[in-house]
Design a protein around this motif. Structure first.
Motif, PDB file in Angstrom:
ATOM      1  N   HIS A 159      11.620  -8.165  -0.334  1.00  0.00           N
ATOM      2  CA  HIS A 159      10.421  -8.895  -0.739  1.00  0.00           C
ATOM      3  C   HIS A 159       9.532  -7.930  -1.498  1.00  0.00           C
ATOM      4  CE1 HIS A 159      11.126 -12.625   1.455  1.00  0.00           C
ATOM      5  NE2 HIS A 159      11.756 -11.849   2.324  1.00  0.00           N
ATOM      6  N   THR A 163       4.891  -8.257   5.770  1.00  0.00           N
ATOM      7  CA  THR A 163       6.126  -8.948   5.376  1.00  0.00           C
ATOM      8  C   THR A 163       6.841  -9.496   6.600  1.00  0.00           C
ATOM      9  OG1 THR A 163       6.347  -7.509   3.448  1.00  0.00           O
ATOM     10  CG2 THR A 163       8.310  -8.707   4.151  1.00  0.00           C
ATOM     11  N   TRP A 218       5.951  -7.001  -3.413  1.00  0.00           N
ATOM     12  CA  TRP A 218       4.520  -7.255  -3.528  1.00  0.00           C
ATOM     13  C   TRP A 218       4.073  -6.557  -4.799  1.00  0.00           C
ATOM     14  CZ3 TRP A 218       2.110 -10.246   0.126  1.00  0.00           C
ATOM     15  CH2 TRP A 218       2.761 -10.428   1.337  1.00  0.00           C
TER      16      TRP A 218
END
Length: 164
Positions: free
Chosen positions: A142, A113, A144
């Motif tokens: 973020h 990231t 995933w």
């Protein structure tokens, strides 16, 4: 005997070195000329009659994280998670010093990231009240996620027809 001229006094008394009344470049609650405030100074967001400018946040113009970027080891193991990061946008719009502030629980996802953010993300830099580029910090998450295809449905059972 002549009448003395009136003395014009400030509407709010304060000492310039007082932490709530002086001239500062930082946001605060005082009456000085800091970045924001509710006083009579020239703050960027105060309700006074000063001459403050408008600060702007950095605006992303390029870069993203794609499904194809999923770290192979994590993808094969079916590992996903959310990575919380803090990074800095410099005055030239490049990113520096990405730090994981909350791990996804997987070191490979965390490192990927920050690596992609530093290499790919570009911004129009933040600007101060005078329009000058200034460094800024961005804090974001973020995620995933492994997208699994739905299992193939079994073929429909044949219907029996009854003839009468």
């Amino acid at each position: 005997m002549p009448v003395p001229s009136p003395v014009i006094a400030a509407p709010i008394a304060g000492v310039g070195s007082d932490p709530s009344a002086g001239s500062a470049d930082i946001i605060g609650p005082g009456t000085g000329s800091g970045g924001e405030g509710n006083g009579r100074g020239s703050g960027g967001g105060g309700d006074g009659d000063g001459d403050g400018g408008t600060e702007t946040a950095p605006r992303q113009i390029r870069g993203d994280l794609r499904d194809a970027d999923y770290p192979p080891g994590a993808a094969e193991a079916g590992i996903g998670g959310t990575v919380s990061v803090r990074y800095y946008v410099e005055t030239d719009g490049h990113v520096s010093d990405c730090d994981v502030t909350r791990s996804s629980g997987n070191a490979e996802l965390d490192a990927a990231t920050c690596g992609f953010i530093v290499r790919r993300f570009r911004f129009r830099p933040a600007r101060d009240g005078r329009g000058r580029p200034v460094p800024a910090a961005i804090v974001e998450n973020h995620s995933w996620m492994i997208h699994q295809e739905p299992a193939e449905a079994p073929p429909p059972r044949p219907r029996r027809r009854f003839g009468w």
